[in-house]
Design a protein around this motif. Structure first.
Motif, short mmCIF file in Angstrom:
data_model
loop_
_atom_site.label_atom_id
_atom_site.label_comp_id
_atom_site.label_asym_id
_atom_site.label_seq_id
_atom_site.Cartn_x
_atom_site.Cartn_y
_atom_site.Cartn_z
N ALA A 195 1.56 -1.03 -0.09
CA ALA A 195 -0.47 0.25 -0.15
C ALA A 195 0.68 1.55 0.03
N GLY A 196 1.28 1.17 1.15
CA GLY A 196 3.08 2.39 0.42
C GLY A 196 3.60 2.96 -0.88
N LEU A 197 3.78 1.21 -0.94
CA LEU A 197 4.92 2.03 -2.59
C LEU A 197 3.20 2.31 -3.36
N LEU A 198 2.14 1.08 -3.50
CA LEU A 198 1.69 1.87 -4.82
C LEU A 198 1.25 3.91 -4.22
N ALA A 199 1.16 3.99 -3.15
CA ALA A 199 0.39 5.24 -2.68
C ALA A 199 1.87 6.03 -2.90
N SER A 200 2.94 6.04 -3.03
CA SER A 200 4.13 6.47 -3.12
C SER A 200 4.48 6.87 -4.45
N THR A 201 3.79 6.14 -5.63
CA THR A 201 4.55 5.93 -6.78
C THR A 201 3.18 6.72 -7.11
N VAL A 202 1.68 6.57 -7.11
CA VAL A 202 1.70 7.50 -7.32
C VAL A 202 1.46 8.95 -6.73
N GLY A 203 1.91 9.41 -5.87
CA GLY A 203 2.35 10.61 -5.38
C GLY A 203 4.05 11.28 -5.86
N PRO A 244 20.70 10.59 -11.97
CA PRO A 244 21.29 10.57 -10.41
C PRO A 244 20.58 10.35 -9.24
N PHE A 245 19.93 12.37 -9.57
CA PHE A 245 18.72 13.11 -8.17
C PHE A 245 17.50 11.79 -8.08
N LEU A 246 16.79 11.76 -9.44
CA LEU A 246 16.08 11.05 -9.36
C LEU A 246 15.78 9.59 -8.90
N LEU A 247 16.80 8.89 -9.21
CA LEU A 247 17.62 7.86 -8.43
C LEU A 247 17.21 7.60 -6.87
N VAL A 248 18.39 8.62 -6.35
CA VAL A 248 18.62 8.54 -5.37
C VAL A 248 16.79 9.33 -4.29
N TRP A 249 16.36 10.44 -4.96
CA TRP A 249 15.83 11.35 -4.16
C TRP A 249 13.78 10.82 -4.32
N TYR A 250 14.02 10.46 -5.05
CA TYR A 250 13.12 9.80 -5.00
C TYR A 250 12.95 8.47 -4.67
N GLY A 251 13.53 7.92 -5.17
CA GLY A 251 14.23 6.67 -4.79
C GLY A 251 13.77 6.36 -3.05
#
Length: 213
Positions: free
Chosen positions: A164-172, A186-193
């Motif tokens: 549920a957290g993963l689904l919520a966070s990916t939509v968010g 590199p920014f997306l990989l680290v901070w989005y991740g």
């Protein structure tokens, strides 16, 4: 009481289960949660004023495809974990696909960049706030998805909460990306991740408490 009478009494008023119940609950959850996330993002951050221009850049679409692909897999995983005895199948392994592809791209960009440019590729302008902002925007989706799962029959509660957290966070993350000015892999990989990992951890922690039935 005779056995036949007991069976008749227990069967009285029993209605067939809607086979599309799970799909309807997740559709409603994602609809209202997504609208809540969009409203929160617009209120707190606003759309990127340069959105029409950056939308013409390939990296903008990479920034969207990354969480969108994870969201599709997370939805399947959350649906499976909402029912007892349903195997997760290939979904957990499939989550590695988008992450590995972005990691390869980020590594390539990092290695090709001059040493003095690497800090900007990793930190961008918003590294201090990005992860927490994603987690915050994901909150309405998290509440809605937990509601959807609560009305079903999850038994692996910690895994279900994490899904549920993963689904919520990916939509968010998808919603937040319409504000975020960052484009470097590199920014997306680290901070989005990291931003997506926060609701996953919260879901795993709260799942046994919020999803029990």
């Amino acid at each position: 009481m005779k056995t036949d009478d007991l069976i008749a009494m227990l069967a009285t008023g029993v209605a067939p289960v809607d086979p599309g119940l799970a799909q309807k609950r997740f559709q409603n959850g994602l609809l209202f949660g997504g609208l809540g996330a969009a409203a929160l993002m617009l209120t707190l951050f606003g759309l990127n004023p340069n959105l029409p221009m950056v939308a013409m850049l390939p990296m903008f679409w990479v920034k969207l495809v990354f969480p969108a692909s994870l969201a599709a897999i997370a939805l399947l995983l959350a649906q499976r974990l909402s029912h007892p005895g349903v195997p997760m199948g290939w979904a957990p392994a499939a989550l590695l696909g988008p992450i590995v592809l972005l990691a390869v791209l980020a590594t390539s960009v990092w290695l090709q960049a001059a040493a003095q440019d690497r800090s900007a590729l990793l930190l961008g302008q918003t590294w201090k706030t990005c992860a927490l902002s994603i987690a915050l925007v994901s909150a309405p989706v998290f509440v809605a998805v937990m509601w959807a799962m609560k009305g079903l029959a999850p038994t692996r509660l910690r895994l279900a909460g994490a899904a549920a957290g993963l689904l919520a966070s990916t939509v968010g993350t998808l919603v937040y990306a319409l504000h975020c000015p960052e484009m470097a892999a590199p920014f997306l990989l680290v901070w989005y991740g990291l931003g997506m990992a926060i609701p996953v951890a919260v879901g795993a922690l709260l799942g046994p408490r919020l999803l029990h039935w």
